[in-house]
Design an enzyme around this catalytic site. Structure first.
Site, PDB file in Angstrom:
ATOM      1  N   GLU A  44      -5.378  -4.567  -1.192  1.00 17.33           N
ATOM      2  CA  GLU A  44      -5.695  -5.823  -0.497  1.00 17.33           C
ATOM      3  C   GLU A  44      -6.687  -6.693  -1.275  1.00 17.33           C
ATOM      4  O   GLU A  44      -6.950  -7.828  -0.890  1.00 17.33           O
ATOM      5  CB  GLU A  44      -6.266  -5.522   0.898  1.00 17.33           C
ATOM      6  CG  GLU A  44      -5.273  -4.871   1.861  1.00 17.33           C
ATOM      7  CD  GLU A  44      -5.177  -3.358   1.712  1.00 17.33           C
ATOM      8  OE1 GLU A  44      -5.613  -2.833   0.654  1.00 17.33           O
ATOM      9  OE2 GLU A  44      -4.673  -2.699   2.623  1.00 17.33           O
TER      10      GLU A  44
ATOM     11  N   TRP B  78     -22.867  11.829  10.065  1.00 14.36           N
ATOM     12  CA  TRP B  78     -21.794  11.748   9.093  1.00 14.36           C
ATOM     13  C   TRP B  78     -22.094  12.561   7.841  1.00 14.36           C
ATOM     14  O   TRP B  78     -23.185  12.490   7.290  1.00 14.36           O
ATOM     15  CB  TRP B  78     -21.581  10.296   8.671  1.00 14.36           C
ATOM     16  CG  TRP B  78     -20.838   9.496   9.693  1.00 14.36           C
ATOM     17  CD1 TRP B  78     -20.221   9.981  10.806  1.00 14.36           C
ATOM     18  CD2 TRP B  78     -20.645   8.087   9.698  1.00 14.36           C
ATOM     19  NE1 TRP B  78     -19.653   8.956  11.506  1.00 14.36           N
ATOM     20  CE2 TRP B  78     -19.895   7.772  10.852  1.00 14.36           C
ATOM     21  CE3 TRP B  78     -21.018   7.050   8.848  1.00 14.36           C
ATOM     22  CZ2 TRP B  78     -19.504   6.485  11.180  1.00 14.36           C
ATOM     23  CZ3 TRP B  78     -20.634   5.758   9.171  1.00 14.36           C
ATOM     24  CH2 TRP B  78     -19.892   5.472  10.322  1.00 14.36           C
TER      25      TRP B  78
ATOM     26  N   LYS C 210     -17.554  14.080  10.797  1.00 16.37           N
ATOM     27  CA  LYS C 210     -18.631  13.796  11.745  1.00 16.37           C
ATOM     28  C   LYS C 210     -19.077  15.115  12.358  1.00 16.37           C
ATOM     29  O   LYS C 210     -18.370  15.709  13.162  1.00 16.37           O
ATOM     30  CB  LYS C 210     -18.146  12.826  12.822  1.00 16.37           C
ATOM     31  CG  LYS C 210     -19.305  12.233  13.573  1.00 16.37           C
ATOM     32  CD  LYS C 210     -18.970  10.849  14.085  1.00 16.37           C
ATOM     33  CE  LYS C 210     -20.240  10.071  14.389  1.00 16.37           C
ATOM     34  NZ  LYS C 210     -20.021   8.787  14.940  1.00 16.37           N
TER      35      LYS C 210
ATOM     36  N   THR D 104       0.865  -1.183   0.000  1.00 17.21           N
ATOM     37  CA  THR D 104       0.000   0.000   0.000  1.00 17.21           C
ATOM     38  C   THR D 104       0.905   1.238   0.000  1.00 17.21           C
ATOM     39  O   THR D 104       2.085   1.150   0.337  1.00 17.21           O
ATOM     40  CB  THR D 104      -0.880   0.047   1.260  1.00 17.21           C
ATOM     41  OG1 THR D 104      -0.014   0.069   2.401  1.00 17.21           O
ATOM     42  CG2 THR D 104      -1.774  -1.180   1.354  1.00 17.21           C
TER      43      THR D 104
HETATM   44  P1  ADP Z   1      -3.325   3.170  -1.734  1.00 21.16           P
HETATM   45  O1  ADP Z   1      -2.112   2.368  -1.777  1.00 21.16           O
HETATM   46  O2  ADP Z   1      -3.302   4.478  -2.442  1.00 21.16           O
HETATM   47  O3  ADP Z   1      -4.023   3.212  -0.400  1.00 21.16           O
HETATM   48  P2  ADP Z   1      -5.328   1.411  -2.637  1.00 21.16           P
HETATM   49  O4  ADP Z   1      -5.637   1.093  -4.047  1.00 21.16           O
HETATM   50  O5  ADP Z   1      -5.058   0.278  -1.755  1.00 21.16           O
HETATM   51  O6  ADP Z   1      -4.206   2.402  -2.734  1.00 21.16           O
HETATM   52  O7  ADP Z   1      -6.509   2.267  -2.030  1.00 21.16           O
HETATM   53  C1  ADP Z   1      -7.749   1.666  -1.850  1.00 21.16           C
HETATM   54  C2  ADP Z   1      -8.759   2.681  -1.423  1.00 21.16           C
HETATM   55  O8  ADP Z   1      -9.021   3.600  -2.482  1.00 21.16           O
HETATM   56  C3  ADP Z   1     -10.098   2.074  -1.122  1.00 21.16           C
HETATM   57  O9  ADP Z   1     -10.125   1.555   0.196  1.00 21.16           O
HETATM   58  C4  ADP Z   1     -11.012   3.280  -1.284  1.00 21.16           C
HETATM   59  O10 ADP Z   1     -11.004   4.108  -0.145  1.00 21.16           O
HETATM   60  C5  ADP Z   1     -10.364   4.032  -2.423  1.00 21.16           C
HETATM   61  N1  ADP Z   1     -11.046   3.702  -3.670  1.00 21.16           N
HETATM   62  C6  ADP Z   1     -10.672   2.829  -4.619  1.00 21.16           C
HETATM   63  N2  ADP Z   1     -11.556   2.809  -5.633  1.00 21.16           N
HETATM   64  C7  ADP Z   1     -12.524   3.698  -5.317  1.00 21.16           C
HETATM   65  C8  ADP Z   1     -13.721   4.141  -5.943  1.00 21.16           C
HETATM   66  N3  ADP Z   1     -14.098   3.676  -7.110  1.00 21.16           N
HETATM   67  N4  ADP Z   1     -14.469   5.060  -5.296  1.00 21.16           N
HETATM   68  C9  ADP Z   1     -14.116   5.546  -4.092  1.00 21.16           C
HETATM   69  N5  ADP Z   1     -12.991   5.179  -3.453  1.00 21.16           N
HETATM   70  C10 ADP Z   1     -12.207   4.275  -4.053  1.00 21.16           C
END
Ligand code: ADP
Length: 535
Positions: free
Chosen positions: A331, A442, A437, A186
C-alpha cells in the site's frame, strides 16, 4: 500568486527516456533465462519499449485499460513494465507465487483482456485460463524460436514478433500525472488479495525520493542486483531509479537459490543489492561454510520483514557490507521509511539503530495512535497502531468499496504496531495480528525473533502467540538450527534471558527443519498458527 515555473506532468516515460539519452550504454542484465544471460543497453531498452507500446495500441489496446503480466524479472518483463503505463494503460503485475485461485481472483477483478506470460509460467497460465473471465489475448514473453510447439492457450502471440511490428521512433503521449500506472495485489495471507493501484505521479515521486534523498544514493558506477520481484511493490522502484541514476540493473530471474545469487554478485561486480533478510541469511550461511567473499558488494537494502541485528552486524564486520534497513508495504508503493544514522552516532550504537525501521522519506509522514485513534507521544516507549500518509500511499483499495483504508485526514492504517522515538525513528514491534498479548501486556514477536536469531546456532526464528488459560497468550518460539548444530531449549532460554525481560521468555521452543514463507519471503505465520496455536 502562482510561481512562474514551467509545468509538466510527472510521467514514468520521462524516467525511461532519461536513461536512454544520458545513460544509454548502461545495461540491464537478465540472468536465469533458459538460453543464458541477456544484456541490453538502456538505449535499446527504451527503443523496444516504444516499439511495444505502439504495437499494443495498433493491436487495439485502449488507454486506461488494464493489461496483466505473469512473469519473473528479466528485460522483457521490464519492457512491459515501462511500455504499458507509458502508453497510458495500466499494468497489473500478477504474482505467480500465490495460489492460482488468488491470481484468478485478482485478474478477474482487474478485467485484464491481455496477459503477458513468462514461458516459465506457461503451465500455470494454461491451468488458470479456464478461470480467467476477461483474458482474450495471450502473449508469451519469448523469442520465436522459444515458442512452445503445443499449448492449450488459444493462439498465443510471440512477444518478439509483436514488438517487431511496432515503431522505434514512436513518441510517448502526455496525460494527467494522476493516471494509474501499475496495479499490485497484497499476498492475501488474510482474506482475498487487495489491489493497490499506483499512479505515475506517486511512482515518480517515490523513485525520486528513494534515489535522490540520499537513502540509497546510487549512481552510474553502481551495479544493482534485484531479486525483489517486479510483481511486488514496483520492483522496489528499481525499474525507474536505474534509468534515472544510470545504475546497472541485474535481474537474477526466477531461482533465488543463494549459491547462484552469490555467484552473480561476484561475477557481475554487484555493488548494491536489494533483498529480504532470508536471502542474506542463506548467503551468509554459504560464506560461513565455504568461505569466499561478496566481491564489490558495499551496500544492501533489506526489508519486507525485520532483519536480525546479528545478520547486519556480520555483513558489516566480516564483509564490509553496510545494511540500509527499509520498511514499506504494498500500500506504500515501495519503501516508505529507512534506517537513518544521525551524524555523531558512536559506531557501537549503529547496528541497533539500523535495526529500527527508521524515519520516513521526505514526502511521507508517520504517527502512532491508540485503539481510539488518539495520537501517542514520540517517546520511544508508547506502542501504538502505525499510520502513514504521503505522495505514494494508497488512498483506497482497487474495486473494494467495502474496505476503508484511510481516514478523512488521509492517514492510512498500516496494520503494524510501532514505537516512534524523539528523533522520529520508528520501530515496528509487530504486525497487529502477530502480537502476543500476555497478561494484558504486549510481547513483540519481532524483538523476540531478533534476539533468538543472535544465537550462533540459530538460522531462523519465528514467534507466534499460543492461547494460555492464565495469561491469555504466551509466545511459542520456533527455531531452525544451523546445519550440524543442535542447540537445546534450555541453552536458548538462557541466552534469551540475557536479552529480553523474563516474562517474555517462551514457555515452549520447537525445533523445525524449515519455516514456511510467503510469496514475498516473510515467515507465513498463518500456517504456523494453524499448526501450533490451535486452542
Ligand atoms: P504482503 O503482500 O506479503 O503482505 P507487503 O509488502 O504488503 O507484503 O507487507 C507489508 C508488511 O510487511 C508491513 O506491514 C510489515 O508488517 C512488514 N514489513 C515490511 N518491511 C518491514 C521491516 N523492515 N520490518 C518489519 N516488518 C516489515
Amino acid at each position: 500568486m502562482l510561481g512562474l515555473m514551467q509545468d509538466a506532468p510527472l510521467l514514468l516515460s520521462g524516467m525511461l527516456e532519461h536513461g536512454a539519452r544520458y545513460h544509454g550504454d548502461q545495461l540491464v542484465v537478465s540472468a536465469g533465462l533458459d538460453h543464458g544471460i541477456e544484456r541490453l543497453d538502456f538505449r535499446t531498452l527504451a527503443q523496444r519499449c516504444r516499439q511495444l507500446a505502439s504495437a499494443l495500441l495498433a493491436e487495439g489496446c485502449r488507454p486506461g485499460e488494464v493489461l496483466g503480466s505473469l512473469s519473473w524479472n528479466h528485460h522483457r518483463h521490464l519492457e512491459v513494465f515501462h511500455a504499458v503505463p507509458g502508453a497510458g494503460m495500466v499494468l497489473h503485475t500478477a504474482n505467480p507465487r500465490v495460489f492460482p485461485e488468488q491470481i484468478a481472483y485478482a485478474l478477474n477483478l482487474s478485467r485484464a483482456r491481455w496477459l503477458f506470460v513468462d514461458p516459465d509460467c506457461l503451465e500455470l497460465a494454461e491451468r488458470l485460463a479456464p478461470d480467467l473471465e476477461h483474458v482474450e489475448t495471450w502473449i508469451l514473453l519469448a523469442r520465436p524460436e522459444d515458442m512452445p510447439a503445443t499449448t492449450t492457450l488459444p493462439d498465443p502471440l510471440c512477444y518478439e514478433d509483436l514488438l517487431a511490428s511496432g515503431k522505434a521512433d514512436w513518441a510517448w503521449p502526455s496525460f494527467d500525472e494522476r493516471t494509474a500506472s501499475t496495479l499490485c495485489f497484497t499476498s492475501g495471507t488474510t482474506g482475498p488479495p487487495k489491489g493497490a493501484l499506483y499512479s505515475h505521479r506517486g511512482s515518480v515521486l517515490q523513485a525520486m525520493a528513494v534515489a535522490g534523498a540520499g537513502v540509497q544514493a546510487y549512481g552510474a558506477d553502481d551495479v544493482l542486483l534485484v531479486p525483489a520481484p517486479l510483481f511486488h511493490c514496483n520492483g522496489w522502484s528499481t525499474p525507474y531509479t536505474c534509468p534515472m541514476t544510470g545504475a546497472r540493473l541485474v535481474f537474477p530471474g526466477r531461482e533465488l537459490e543463494p549459491a547462484r545469487l552469490l555467484r552473480l554478485i561476484v561475477e557481475e561486480g554487484v555493488t548494491f543489492a536489494m533483498a529480504v533478510p532470508t536471502v542474506w541469511l542463506s548467503i551468509l550461511e554459504i560464506l560461513r561454510e565455504e568461505g569466499g567473499d561478496l566481491g564489490r558488494l558495499g551496500r544492501i537494502v533489506t526489508g519486507g520483514t525485520a532483519p536480525p541485528e546479528a545478520m547486519m552486524a556480520e555483513l558489516e564486520r566480516d564483509y564490509g557490507v553496510r545494511s540500509i534497513h527499509a520498511w514499506g508495504m504494498t500500500e506504500t508503493t515501495a519503501m516508505a521509511t529507512y534506517s537513518h544514522i544521525p551524524p555523531g552516532t558512536p559506531p557501537a550504537d549503529r547496528i541497533a539503530i539500523r535495526a529500527r525501521q527508521g524515519i520516513p522519506m521526505q514526502g511521507s509522514e508517520v504517527r502512532i495512535v491508540d485503539d481510539e485513534g488518539h495520537p501517542l507521544p514520540r517517546d520511544g516507549a508508547a506502542i501504538g497502531h502505525l499510520q502513514i500518509k504521503g505522495h505514494w500511499m494508497v488512498r483506497d483499495y482497487f474495486r473494494r468499496d467495502d474496505v476503508r483504508l484511510t481516514d478523512d485526514e488521509g492517514w492510512m492504517e498500516t496494520g503494524d504496531v510501532a514505537t516512534i522515538d524523539s528523533a522520529g525513528a520508528m520501530r515496528i514491534t509487530d504486525r497487529s495480528k502477530d502480537l502476543v498479548k500476555s497478561g494484558g501486556e504486549w510481547i513483540s514477536s519481532i524483538d523476540l525473533e531478533n534476539a533468538a536469531a543472535g544465537h550462533p546456532d540459530v538460522l531462523e526464528a519465528a514467534v507466534i502467540a499460543v492461547p494460555h488459560p492464565k495469561w491469555q497468550e504466551r509466545p511459542l518460539l520456533l527455531i531452525v538450527p544451523r546445519p550440524d548444530r543442535a542447540p537445546t531449549a534450555e541453552e536458548l532460554r538462557d541466552f534469551l534471558a540475557t536479552k529480553v525481560a523474563k516474562w517474555w521468555l517462551p514457555d515452549e521452543i520447537v525445533f523445525v527443519d524449515e519455516l514456511p514463507h510467503t510469496a514475498t519471503g516473510k515467515v507465513l505465520k498463518t500456517a504456523l498458527r494453524e499448526r501450533y496455536a490451535k486452542p
